[in-house]
Enzyme design. Structure first.
Site, PDB file in Angstrom:
ATOM      1  N   ASP A 107      -5.168  -6.629   6.138  1.00 58.61           N
ATOM      2  CA  ASP A 107      -6.389  -5.932   5.735  1.00 58.61           C
ATOM      3  C   ASP A 107      -7.480  -6.966   5.458  1.00 58.61           C
ATOM      4  O   ASP A 107      -8.617  -6.872   5.943  1.00 58.61           O
ATOM      5  CB  ASP A 107      -6.069  -5.101   4.472  1.00 58.61           C
ATOM      6  CG  ASP A 107      -7.175  -4.145   4.111  1.00 58.61           C
ATOM      7  OD1 ASP A 107      -8.171  -4.046   4.870  1.00 58.61           O
ATOM      8  OD2 ASP A 107      -7.080  -3.492   3.058  1.00 58.61           O
TER       9      ASP A 107
ATOM     10  N   LYS B 115       3.484 -15.284   2.771  1.00 52.50           N
ATOM     11  CA  LYS B 115       3.384 -16.060   1.532  1.00 52.50           C
ATOM     12  C   LYS B 115       4.809 -16.386   1.114  1.00 52.50           C
ATOM     13  O   LYS B 115       5.277 -16.028   0.028  1.00 52.50           O
ATOM     14  CB  LYS B 115       2.626 -15.224   0.480  1.00 52.50           C
ATOM     15  CG  LYS B 115       2.256 -15.960  -0.786  1.00 52.50           C
ATOM     16  CD  LYS B 115       1.169 -16.991  -0.614  1.00 52.50           C
ATOM     17  CE  LYS B 115       0.888 -17.696  -1.923  1.00 52.50           C
ATOM     18  NZ  LYS B 115       0.065 -18.900  -1.771  1.00 52.50           N
TER      19      LYS B 115
ATOM     20  N   TYR C  17       0.819  -1.219   0.000  1.00 52.33           N
ATOM     21  CA  TYR C  17       0.000   0.000   0.000  1.00 52.33           C
ATOM     22  C   TYR C  17       0.848   1.263   0.000  1.00 52.33           C
ATOM     23  O   TYR C  17       0.347   2.345  -0.287  1.00 52.33           O
ATOM     24  CB  TYR C  17      -0.934   0.036   1.219  1.00 52.33           C
ATOM     25  CG  TYR C  17      -2.026  -1.012   1.227  1.00 52.33           C
ATOM     26  CD1 TYR C  17      -2.253  -1.823   0.126  1.00 52.33           C
ATOM     27  CD2 TYR C  17      -2.833  -1.186   2.336  1.00 52.33           C
ATOM     28  CE1 TYR C  17      -3.238  -2.787   0.140  1.00 52.33           C
ATOM     29  CE2 TYR C  17      -3.833  -2.146   2.356  1.00 52.33           C
ATOM     30  CZ  TYR C  17      -4.026  -2.943   1.261  1.00 52.33           C
ATOM     31  OH  TYR C  17      -5.001  -3.898   1.283  1.00 52.33           O
TER      32      TYR C  17
ATOM     33  N   ASP D  50     -10.729  -8.302   8.155  1.00 52.68           N
ATOM     34  CA  ASP D  50     -12.147  -8.210   7.779  1.00 52.68           C
ATOM     35  C   ASP D  50     -12.807  -9.584   7.789  1.00 52.68           C
ATOM     36  O   ASP D  50     -13.956  -9.729   8.207  1.00 52.68           O
ATOM     37  CB  ASP D  50     -12.306  -7.569   6.398  1.00 52.68           C
ATOM     38  CG  ASP D  50     -12.459  -6.060   6.497  1.00 52.68           C
ATOM     39  OD1 ASP D  50     -12.183  -5.508   7.588  1.00 52.68           O
ATOM     40  OD2 ASP D  50     -12.848  -5.422   5.507  1.00 52.68           O
TER      41      ASP D  50
ATOM     42  N   ASP E 161      -3.008 -18.113   2.291  1.00 45.72           N
ATOM     43  CA  ASP E 161      -4.177 -18.811   1.742  1.00 45.72           C
ATOM     44  C   ASP E 161      -4.688 -19.854   2.726  1.00 45.72           C
ATOM     45  O   ASP E 161      -5.895 -20.013   2.932  1.00 45.72           O
ATOM     46  CB  ASP E 161      -3.865 -19.419   0.365  1.00 45.72           C
ATOM     47  CG  ASP E 161      -2.477 -20.031   0.275  1.00 45.72           C
ATOM     48  OD1 ASP E 161      -1.665 -19.820   1.200  1.00 45.72           O
ATOM     49  OD2 ASP E 161      -2.184 -20.727  -0.707  1.00 45.72           O
TER      50      ASP E 161
END
Ligand code: NAD
Length: 358
Positions: A246, A190, A139, A250, A222
């Site tokens: 992020d 990852k 980001y 959520d 994942d």
């Protein structure tokens, strides 16, 4: 720190002023605080033409802690890229206060497990914390367009990873205190694909020996996304980078099915003030009707007491009072099931205040 801790209140927009006013009453029931109410978000755009003034940012930096309601609403929605937007206030606060760690606890109240989209036996016992790195990664890396191609760059430094890893380990340690259970950190990355993730895993592993009492495991993102819905009760603290955090925070929030119940904290350097706010938005559809659910903001005030003022006992008092009113069957409309008669913000607040006084 002065005798009475100084808390900047940023009620914001929509239901923000209603839930922050209710939370102020809850804090006042626990002791002396010096409150400093300021404009931030859409209300500040209306007054000053910008979502966050330098003066408000300075007041936040000088406070012991900052409590935020929510910002935004249709009035300030615009497609004009030049027009000021309420969320710019949030980004400005994060940057200006150096908030690099976002903490989101997910602990469905026992009285509300039926609201979860998961089967009751899966969600029961869930009590986890997502620690998300907030100021690095994709980001904030270089991004751009070149002809018909586009790129976003993910970068992390050893120092950035180390400081967020420490927040994860420390949080796990604090959460386990007095519980008799072993604290555990799950670091999510990852590392089978991304170089930044390999550095992440290396650095987290290097920090771990400083916390020999905390168990560490690593999970690919994942797999973590799947495990969160299949066995959420087995997680303790999840620590992860900005983009993965992020998404996973959520996903974790939805595990409870009750958006109006979820608090969060954003923390900066040791000794600097943190920002505490509910996860939900400004809910313009219910603003001004006296029916907003104030509980996520009460629980954010509990996080403020625990992480911002080191008053864990007072934090537990709020959390227990919230559990108790839900146990007694009180529900704001967003929590009420068919056939249950809901209460408004005032009645819910009065019930929590009477639990605190008991
Ligand atoms: P929202 O969280 O405001 O509302 C989603 C739904 O949940 C709505 O039906 C709302 O009525 C309900 N809801 C949420 N919190 C509630 C509460 N405490 N009590 C009762 N009902 C509640 O999300 P949205 O509708 O996508 O966004 C509305 C505005 O809030 C937008 O302008 C958005 O940009 C902003 N927003 C702000 C923040 C923030 O300030 N941190 C976060 C998310 C969204």
């Amino acid at each position: 720190m002065s005798e009475a801790p100084r808390i900047v209140l940023l009620p914001g927009d929509g239901i923000g002023p209603e839930i922050v006013a209710a939370t102020r009453r809850v804090l006042e029931a626990l002791g002396e605080f010096e409150f400093d109410g300021r404009l931030m978000g859409g209300c500040s755009i209306d007054e000053h033409g910008t979502a966050l003034t330098d003066e408000v940012l300075d007041a936040c930096r000088a406070a012991d802690a900052v409590l935020l309601g929510a910002v935004g609403g249709p009035k300030w929605d615009t497609t004009d890229p030049e027009a000021p937007r309420p969320e710019q206030g949030l980004l400005g606060l994060r940057k200006g206060m150096g908030l690099y760690a976002n903490l989101r606890p997910v602990r469905p109240s026992p009285a509300l497990v039926a609201a979860s989209p998961l089967r009751e036996e899966r969600i029961a016992g869930t009590d986890l914390l997502v620690v998300r790195e907030l100021t690095g990664g994709i980001y904030f890396g270089d991004s751009g367009r070149d002809g018909d191609a586009a790129h976003d760059t993910c970068e992390y430094s050893v120092a950035e990873i180390e400081r967020i890893a420490r927040v994860g380990f420390e949080s796990a340690r604090h959460r386990a205190e007095g519980s008799g259970r072993a604290p555990r950190v799950t670091s999510v990355d990852k590392a089978n694909v991304l170089e930044t993730s390999r550095l992440w895993r290396e650095v987290v592993g290097r920090v771990a020996p400083d916390y020999p009492d905390v168990e560490l495991d690593h999970l690919l993102v994942d797999n973590a996304a799947m495990q969160l819905v299949s066995r959420p009760a087995e997680f303790d603290v999840i620590v992860t980078e900005n983009l993965f955090g992020d998404i996973l925070s959520d996903e974790s929030a939805m595990l409870t099915g009750s958006l109006g119940m979820l608090p969060s904290a954003s923390l900066g350097a040791e000794g600097e003030p943190g920002l505490f706010e509910p996860v939900h938005g400004s809910a313009p559809d219910v603003a001004g009707q006296g029916i907003a659910n104030p509980l996520a903001t009460f629980l954010s005030a509990a996080m403020l007491l625990r992480h911002g003022l080191e008053r864990a006992d007072d934090a537990v008092r709020i959390e227990s009072a919230v559990d108790a009113v839900l146990e007694r069957g009180l529900r704001t409309p967003d929590l009420a099931a068919a056939g249950e008669s809901p209460v408004g913000t005032d009645e819910m607040t009065a019930a929590v205040l009477s639990e605190l006084a008991a």
